[in-house]
Scaffold this motif. Structure first.
Motif, PDB file in Angstrom:
ATOM      1  N   SER A  43     111.591  51.546  10.522  1.00 16.62           N
ATOM      2  CA  SER A  43     111.583  50.238   9.861  1.00 16.62           C
ATOM      3  C   SER A  43     110.156  49.717   9.715  1.00 16.62           C
ATOM      4  O   SER A  43     109.306  49.904  10.577  1.00 16.62           O
ATOM      5  N   LEU A  44     109.946  49.113   8.567  1.00 14.02           N
ATOM      6  CA  LEU A  44     108.673  48.454   8.286  1.00 14.02           C
ATOM      7  C   LEU A  44     108.958  46.960   8.210  1.00 14.02           C
ATOM      8  O   LEU A  44     109.854  46.532   7.482  1.00 14.02           O
ATOM      9  N   ALA A  45     108.228  46.188   8.983  1.00 15.57           N
ATOM     10  CA  ALA A  45     108.486  44.756   9.069  1.00 15.57           C
ATOM     11  C   ALA A  45     108.200  44.024   7.763  1.00 15.57           C
ATOM     12  O   ALA A  45     108.776  42.988   7.488  1.00 15.57           O
ATOM     13  N   ASP A  46     107.356  44.621   6.947  1.00 17.81           N
ATOM     14  CA  ASP A  46     106.880  43.933   5.757  1.00 17.81           C
ATOM     15  C   ASP A  46     107.087  44.819   4.531  1.00 17.81           C
ATOM     16  O   ASP A  46     106.788  46.011   4.561  1.00 17.81           O
ATOM     17  N   LYS A  47     107.621  44.234   3.452  1.00 12.81           N
ATOM     18  CA  LYS A  47     107.783  44.996   2.207  1.00 12.81           C
ATOM     19  C   LYS A  47     106.435  45.447   1.660  1.00 12.81           C
ATOM     20  O   LYS A  47     106.344  46.454   0.973  1.00 12.81           O
ATOM     21  N   ASN A  48     105.405  44.687   1.928  1.00 19.37           N
ATOM     22  CA  ASN A  48     104.054  45.025   1.489  1.00 19.37           C
ATOM     23  C   ASN A  48     103.280  45.641   2.649  1.00 19.37           C
ATOM     24  O   ASN A  48     102.176  45.213   2.973  1.00 19.37           O
ATOM     25  N   ALA A  49     103.861  46.649   3.267  1.00 21.16           N
ATOM     26  CA  ALA A  49     103.259  47.286   4.434  1.00 21.16           C
ATOM     27  C   ALA A  49     101.923  47.929   4.070  1.00 21.16           C
ATOM     28  O   ALA A  49     101.749  48.439   2.963  1.00 21.16           O
ATOM     29  N   SER A  50     101.024  47.926   5.026  1.00 18.78           N
ATOM     30  CA  SER A  50      99.716  48.551   4.820  1.00 18.78           C
ATOM     31  C   SER A  50      99.856  50.065   4.921  1.00 18.78           C
ATOM     32  O   SER A  50     100.855  50.586   5.419  1.00 18.78           O
ATOM     33  N   GLN A  53     100.486  51.065   8.476  1.00 20.67           N
ATOM     34  CA  GLN A  53     101.865  50.864   8.914  1.00 20.67           C
ATOM     35  C   GLN A  53     102.776  51.964   8.367  1.00 20.67           C
ATOM     36  O   GLN A  53     103.649  52.469   9.073  1.00 20.67           O
TER      37      GLN A  53
END
Length: 161
Positions: A43-50, A53
Motif C-alpha cells: 500500500s502507498l499512503a499517497d496517490k502521488n507517491a514519490s 515510496q
C-alpha cells in the motif's frame, strides 16, 4: 505433471475476469498442476507517491514474490521491456521446461507500478503481452488463456486455429 504457477499482485475483484480465469484454470487441470498465488499490493499512503515510496513498495512486493517461488522453478516475469511471444513460442517454452526434467515454471504479473528490479534480475525470461497497456486483471485472464492455449498446442488439440 508439470507445475505452472502464476503469481499476481492484487486480487481479481471484477466478477467477469474472475469467471474467465476460473474457466481456464479448470481447463488447465487436464494438462498441468496450475495454481494462482495472489499477493497483496504494497500500500502507498499517497496517490502521488514519490519515486522513493514506489521503490520501497516494489522492494516489499519483490521479496514476497521471490519467497513464493517453488525451489528451482523457471521464472518468467511479465514486463514492458520483455520479449513478445507468440502462442507457439509460449508452447515451445512450456514443452522445453516440461522435457528438461525440472519442469516447474512460474509466471509473475506485478502491481500497477511494475516489478522490483530483483524480480526482473531473478527471471530467466522476460515476457511482454505487447505494447498496449491493459489492466492487470485483464492481463491475468489473457495470460491464463495463453497458457491453456500453449498446453493445447503441445497436446496437438484443435483449440489453437
Amino acid at each position: 505433471m508439470q507445475n505452472i504457477d502464476l503469481i499476481c499482485l492484487g486480487k481479481l475483484n471484477a466478477p467477469y475476469f474472475a469467471a474467465g480465469v476460473a474457466e481456464y484454470q479448470k481447463r488447465l487441470s487436464a494438462f498441468c498442476n496450475f495454481r494462482i498465488i495472489e499477493l497483496p499490493e504494497a500500500s502507498l499512503a499517497d496517490k502521488n507517491a514519490s519515486e522513493a515510496q514506489i521503490e520501497k513498495a516494489l522492494q516489499k512486493e519483490g521479496k514476497a514474490i521471490l519467497s513464493n517461488l517453488r525451489k528451482g522453478s523457471y521464472l518468467a516475469a511479465l514486463c514492458v521491456e520483455g520479449k513478445q511471444f507468440s502462442s507457439e513460442e509460449l508452447a515451445a517454452l512450456l514443452a522445453q521446461r516440461a522435457n528438461s526434467g525440472a519442469g516447474d515454471i512460474t509466471f509473475v504479473i506485478g502491481s500497477s507500478h511494475g516489478l522490483a528490479p530483483e524480480v526482473k534480475q531473478a527471471a530467466q525470461a522476460k515476457l511482454s503481452m505487447g505494447r498496449i497497456t491493459m489492466p492487470h486483471q485483464l492481463a491475468r485472464l489473457v495470460l491464463t488463456e495463453q497458457i491453456y492455449r500453449a498446453c493445447t498446442i503441445n497436446a496437438g488439440m484443435k483449440y489453437h486455429k
